[in-house]
Write a protein that holds these residues in place. Structure first.
Motif, PDB file in Angstrom:
ATOM      1  N   GLY A 110      21.255  -7.657  81.363  1.00  0.00           N
ATOM      2  CA  GLY A 110      21.346  -8.086  79.977  1.00  0.00           C
ATOM      3  C   GLY A 110      22.729  -7.819  79.402  1.00  0.00           C
ATOM      4  N   THR A 111      23.170  -8.660  78.482  1.00  0.00           N
ATOM      5  CA  THR A 111      24.522  -8.559  77.936  1.00  0.00           C
ATOM      6  C   THR A 111      24.509  -8.240  76.447  1.00  0.00           C
ATOM      7  OG1 THR A 111      24.616 -10.931  77.454  1.00  0.00           O
ATOM      8  CG2 THR A 111      25.391 -10.208  79.636  1.00  0.00           C
ATOM      9  N   ILE A 112      25.612  -7.661  75.997  1.00  0.00           N
ATOM     10  CA  ILE A 112      25.768  -7.331  74.580  1.00  0.00           C
ATOM     11  C   ILE A 112      25.700  -8.604  73.739  1.00  0.00           C
ATOM     12  CG2 ILE A 112      27.290  -6.312  72.847  1.00  0.00           C
ATOM     13  CD1 ILE A 112      26.200  -4.251  74.795  1.00  0.00           C
ATOM     14  N   GLY A 113      26.470  -9.610  74.138  1.00  0.00           N
ATOM     15  CA  GLY A 113      26.499 -10.854  73.383  1.00  0.00           C
ATOM     16  C   GLY A 113      25.168 -11.579  73.411  1.00  0.00           C
ATOM     17  N   GLY A 114      24.504 -11.568  74.558  1.00  0.00           N
ATOM     18  CA  GLY A 114      23.220 -12.243  74.653  1.00  0.00           C
ATOM     19  C   GLY A 114      22.190 -11.639  73.734  1.00  0.00           C
ATOM     20  N   SER A 115      22.144 -10.317  73.664  1.00  0.00           N
ATOM     21  CA  SER A 115      21.173  -9.643  72.801  1.00  0.00           C
ATOM     22  C   SER A 115      21.456  -9.921  71.336  1.00  0.00           C
ATOM     23  CB  SER A 115      21.205  -8.132  73.065  1.00  0.00           C
ATOM     24  OG  SER A 115      20.319  -7.452  72.201  1.00  0.00           O
ATOM     25  N   ILE A 116      22.718  -9.844  70.945  1.00  0.00           N
ATOM     26  CA  ILE A 116      23.067 -10.051  69.543  1.00  0.00           C
ATOM     27  C   ILE A 116      22.837 -11.507  69.139  1.00  0.00           C
ATOM     28  CG2 ILE A 116      25.010 -10.081  67.926  1.00  0.00           C
ATOM     29  CD1 ILE A 116      26.003  -7.522  69.282  1.00  0.00           C
ATOM     30  N   ALA A 117      23.212 -12.455  70.001  1.00  0.00           N
ATOM     31  CA  ALA A 117      23.025 -13.868  69.679  1.00  0.00           C
ATOM     32  C   ALA A 117      21.548 -14.254  69.651  1.00  0.00           C
ATOM     33  CB  ALA A 117      23.779 -14.733  70.683  1.00  0.00           C
ATOM     34  N   HIS A 118      20.720 -13.548  70.439  1.00  0.00           N
ATOM     35  CA  HIS A 118      19.282 -13.836  70.433  1.00  0.00           C
ATOM     36  C   HIS A 118      18.657 -13.420  69.099  1.00  0.00           C
ATOM     37  CE1 HIS A 118      15.453 -14.826  72.176  1.00  0.00           C
ATOM     38  NE2 HIS A 118      14.998 -13.594  72.092  1.00  0.00           N
ATOM     39  N   ALA A 119      19.206 -12.367  68.493  1.00  0.00           N
ATOM     40  CA  ALA A 119      18.852 -11.968  67.118  1.00  0.00           C
ATOM     41  C   ALA A 119      17.387 -11.601  66.933  1.00  0.00           C
ATOM     42  CB  ALA A 119      19.242 -13.071  66.130  1.00  0.00           C
ATOM     43  N   ASP A 120      16.832 -10.892  67.896  1.00  0.00           N
ATOM     44  CA  ASP A 120      15.453 -10.417  67.743  1.00  0.00           C
ATOM     45  C   ASP A 120      15.455  -9.212  66.804  1.00  0.00           C
ATOM     46  OD1 ASP A 120      12.895  -9.285  68.046  1.00  0.00           O
ATOM     47  OD2 ASP A 120      12.725 -10.047  70.082  1.00  0.00           O
ATOM     48  N   PRO A 121      14.716  -9.249  65.700  1.00  0.00           N
ATOM     49  CA  PRO A 121      14.728  -8.118  64.762  1.00  0.00           C
ATOM     50  C   PRO A 121      14.075  -6.861  65.306  1.00  0.00           C
ATOM     51  CG  PRO A 121      13.096  -9.738  64.097  1.00  0.00           C
ATOM     52  CD  PRO A 121      13.875 -10.361  65.220  1.00  0.00           C
ATOM     53  N   ALA A 122      13.402  -6.956  66.469  1.00  0.00           N
ATOM     54  CA  ALA A 122      12.843  -5.770  67.111  1.00  0.00           C
ATOM     55  C   ALA A 122      13.814  -5.152  68.106  1.00  0.00           C
ATOM     56  CB  ALA A 122      11.534  -6.119  67.831  1.00  0.00           C
ATOM     57  N   ALA A 123      14.929  -5.830  68.376  1.00  0.00           N
ATOM     58  CA  ALA A 123      15.891  -5.362  69.385  1.00  0.00           C
ATOM     59  C   ALA A 123      16.861  -4.354  68.793  1.00  0.00           C
ATOM     60  CB  ALA A 123      16.644  -6.538  69.985  1.00  0.00           C
ATOM     61  N   GLU A 124      17.430  -3.543  69.666  1.00  0.00           N
ATOM     62  CA  GLU A 124      18.293  -2.451  69.231  1.00  0.00           C
ATOM     63  C   GLU A 124      19.692  -2.918  68.807  1.00  0.00           C
ATOM     64  OE1 GLU A 124      15.138  -1.045  71.986  1.00  0.00           O
ATOM     65  OE2 GLU A 124      16.691  -2.618  72.135  1.00  0.00           O
ATOM     66  N   LEU A 125      20.331  -3.744  69.622  1.00  0.00           N
ATOM     67  CA  LEU A 125      21.750  -4.039  69.379  1.00  0.00           C
ATOM     68  C   LEU A 125      22.026  -4.890  68.139  1.00  0.00           C
ATOM     69  CD1 LEU A 125      23.250  -4.416  72.950  1.00  0.00           C
ATOM     70  CD2 LEU A 125      23.197  -2.431  71.435  1.00  0.00           C
ATOM     71  N   PRO A 126      21.196  -5.862  67.786  1.00  0.00           N
ATOM     72  CA  PRO A 126      21.450  -6.538  66.514  1.00  0.00           C
ATOM     73  C   PRO A 126      21.451  -5.565  65.325  1.00  0.00           C
ATOM     74  CG  PRO A 126      19.969  -7.844  67.851  1.00  0.00           C
ATOM     75  CD  PRO A 126      20.124  -6.519  68.551  1.00  0.00           C
ATOM     76  N   ALA A 127      20.526  -4.600  65.330  1.00  0.00           N
ATOM     77  CA  ALA A 127      20.488  -3.609  64.255  1.00  0.00           C
ATOM     78  C   ALA A 127      21.727  -2.725  64.276  1.00  0.00           C
ATOM     79  CB  ALA A 127      19.225  -2.760  64.367  1.00  0.00           C
ATOM     80  N   VAL A 128      22.165  -2.344  65.476  1.00  0.00           N
ATOM     81  CA  VAL A 128      23.379  -1.536  65.597  1.00  0.00           C
ATOM     82  C   VAL A 128      24.586  -2.294  65.053  1.00  0.00           C
ATOM     83  CG1 VAL A 128      25.002  -0.557  67.272  1.00  0.00           C
ATOM     84  CG2 VAL A 128      22.547  -0.120  67.502  1.00  0.00           C
ATOM     85  N   ALA A 129      24.696  -3.579  65.424  1.00  0.00           N
ATOM     86  CA  ALA A 129      25.805  -4.393  64.930  1.00  0.00           C
ATOM     87  C   ALA A 129      25.812  -4.444  63.407  1.00  0.00           C
ATOM     88  CB  ALA A 129      25.716  -5.800  65.514  1.00  0.00           C
ATOM     89  N   ARG A 130      24.636  -4.547  62.841  1.00  0.00           N
ATOM     90  CA  ARG A 130      24.517  -4.594  61.373  1.00  0.00           C
ATOM     91  C   ARG A 130      24.962  -3.279  60.746  1.00  0.00           C
ATOM     92  NH1 ARG A 130      24.660  -5.178  56.908  1.00  0.00           N
ATOM     93  NH2 ARG A 130      23.183  -5.973  55.359  1.00  0.00           N
ATOM     94  N   ALA A 131      24.536  -2.152  61.315  1.00  0.00           N
ATOM     95  CA  ALA A 131      24.889  -0.852  60.748  1.00  0.00           C
ATOM     96  C   ALA A 131      26.375  -0.565  60.860  1.00  0.00           C
ATOM     97  CB  ALA A 131      24.087   0.248  61.437  1.00  0.00           C
ATOM     98  N   LEU A 132      27.002  -1.010  61.942  1.00  0.00           N
ATOM     99  CA  LEU A 132      28.406  -0.696  62.186  1.00  0.00           C
ATOM    100  C   LEU A 132      29.358  -1.729  61.599  1.00  0.00           C
ATOM    101  CD1 LEU A 132      28.285   0.669  65.859  1.00  0.00           C
ATOM    102  CD2 LEU A 132      28.103   1.906  63.690  1.00  0.00           C
ATOM    103  N   ASP A 133      28.838  -2.654  60.808  1.00  0.00           N
ATOM    104  CA  ASP A 133      29.683  -3.703  60.222  1.00  0.00           C
ATOM    105  C   ASP A 133      30.488  -4.428  61.296  1.00  0.00           C
ATOM    106  OD1 ASP A 133      28.980  -3.439  57.506  1.00  0.00           O
ATOM    107  OD2 ASP A 133      30.295  -1.701  57.297  1.00  0.00           O
TER     108      ASP A 133
END
Length: 301
Positions: A110-133
């Motif tokens: 799995g990739t960083i970009g793939g997880s963020i672009a998939h934008a699942d609200p249950a996933a960890e990395l989209p939330a991390v991206a949001r918190a870290l601006d």
């Protein structure tokens, strides 16, 4: 089941990839790590006629510290980011969250970009991206766009990416001194999608008060959730038990999760506050330990 027939493209440059997306429009899909897309293909929930594999584009696998902070190519795997000293120091919240992503085999592909672009609200990395601006750098026929994470996540599994654009890299400003990160989540089994998750990145001032707080939650909204109200409770105060409980209480009052087959809204709301309290405490402890280690190093030198 098996996917419908499709034509596989393997571009070697970003320009080629963008041209392919522009040529095939809604009938084209980008393949990153494949850990989200391939199951959708197998269940025929996604039926693209053209699949554009980004695996040969070397620039998308770059992870480096820059003058402005941390730059993570979209094809950097979870495992690579989890092992990176640059991620551990510049984005301790991301480093803390990665071990919670699925299982080791998934993190290897799995990739960083793939997880963020998939934008699942249950996933960890989209939330991390949001918190870290985080800033999402995307590329399309019109050139480069830079989208703040605050504006990137539009709805459940929906982002601001246009059909002819792809996510090239994620940029994050580096954490300051005396900063610690922590993540916690609860699910039916380890590795399953979490029912609720909470992350915290805490920076301490010289007097031990919280200089900066970045908090996120998963599973409580249709998009990755930043707990701004709880952040406001924490900043400028010492991370005492009373302060953390107040932040947890504010979180329970402000989130509006929905119920499903796995958990009620009330359960998610209560657990969100508890997990956030734990994450903040652990992150603050790690920030204090980092500060102590730095002070000892300066005295020794």
């Amino acid at each position: 089941m098996k996917p419908v027939d499709f034509e596989l493209h393997r571009p070697e440059t970003l320009t080629e990839a963008v041209d392919l997306l522009a040529a095939h429009g809604d009938d084209g899909k980008v393949l990153a790590g494949g850990q989200s897309l391939v199951p959708l293909l197998n269940f025929r929930l996604a039926r693209p006629g053209h699949l554009i594999d980004l695996g040969r584009i070397a620039s998308l696998s770059a992870l480096q510290r820059t003058e402005d902070g941390l730059s993570i190519g979209a094809m950097v795997t979870h495992a690579q980011a989890g092992r990176s000293p640059a991620v551990a120091t510049a984005a301790p919240l991301m480093a803390a969250a990665i071990p919670f992503i699925a299982h080791e085999a998934i993190r290897a592909r799995g990739t960083i970009g793939g997880s963020i672009a998939h934008a699942d609200p249950a996933a960890e990395l989209p939330a991390v991206a949001r918190a870290l601006d985080a800033e999402l750098v995307v590329l399309g026929p019109g050139g480069v766009r830079r989208i703040p994470a605050e504006d990137f996540f539009v709805a459940n599994l929906v982002t601001a990416l246009r059909p002819d654009e792809l996510l090239a890299r994620v940029e994050i400003l580096p954490a300051g001194p005396a900063t610690g990160g922590a993540f916690d989540e609860i699910g039916r089994r380890r590795g399953d999608f979490a029912l609720v998750g909470a992350g915290a990145q805490i920076s301490l001032a010289d007097d031990g008060t919280i200089r900066d707080a970045r908090l996120c939650l998963t599973g409580v909204a249709s998009t990755p959730h930043r707990a701004a109200e709880a952040e406001a409770v924490l900043v400028g105060r010492a991370p005492t038990a009373a302060c953390l409980k107040e932040a947890a209480s504010v979180t329970r009052q402000t989130v509006t999760p929905t119920a499903d087959l796995h958990a009620t809204a009330d359960y998610r709301r209560d657990v969100a506050g508890t997990l956030l309290e734990r994450a903040v405490q652990k992150a603050a402890d790690r920030a204090a330990a980092t500060s102590t280690t730095s002070d000892e190093g300066r005295r020794a030198s």
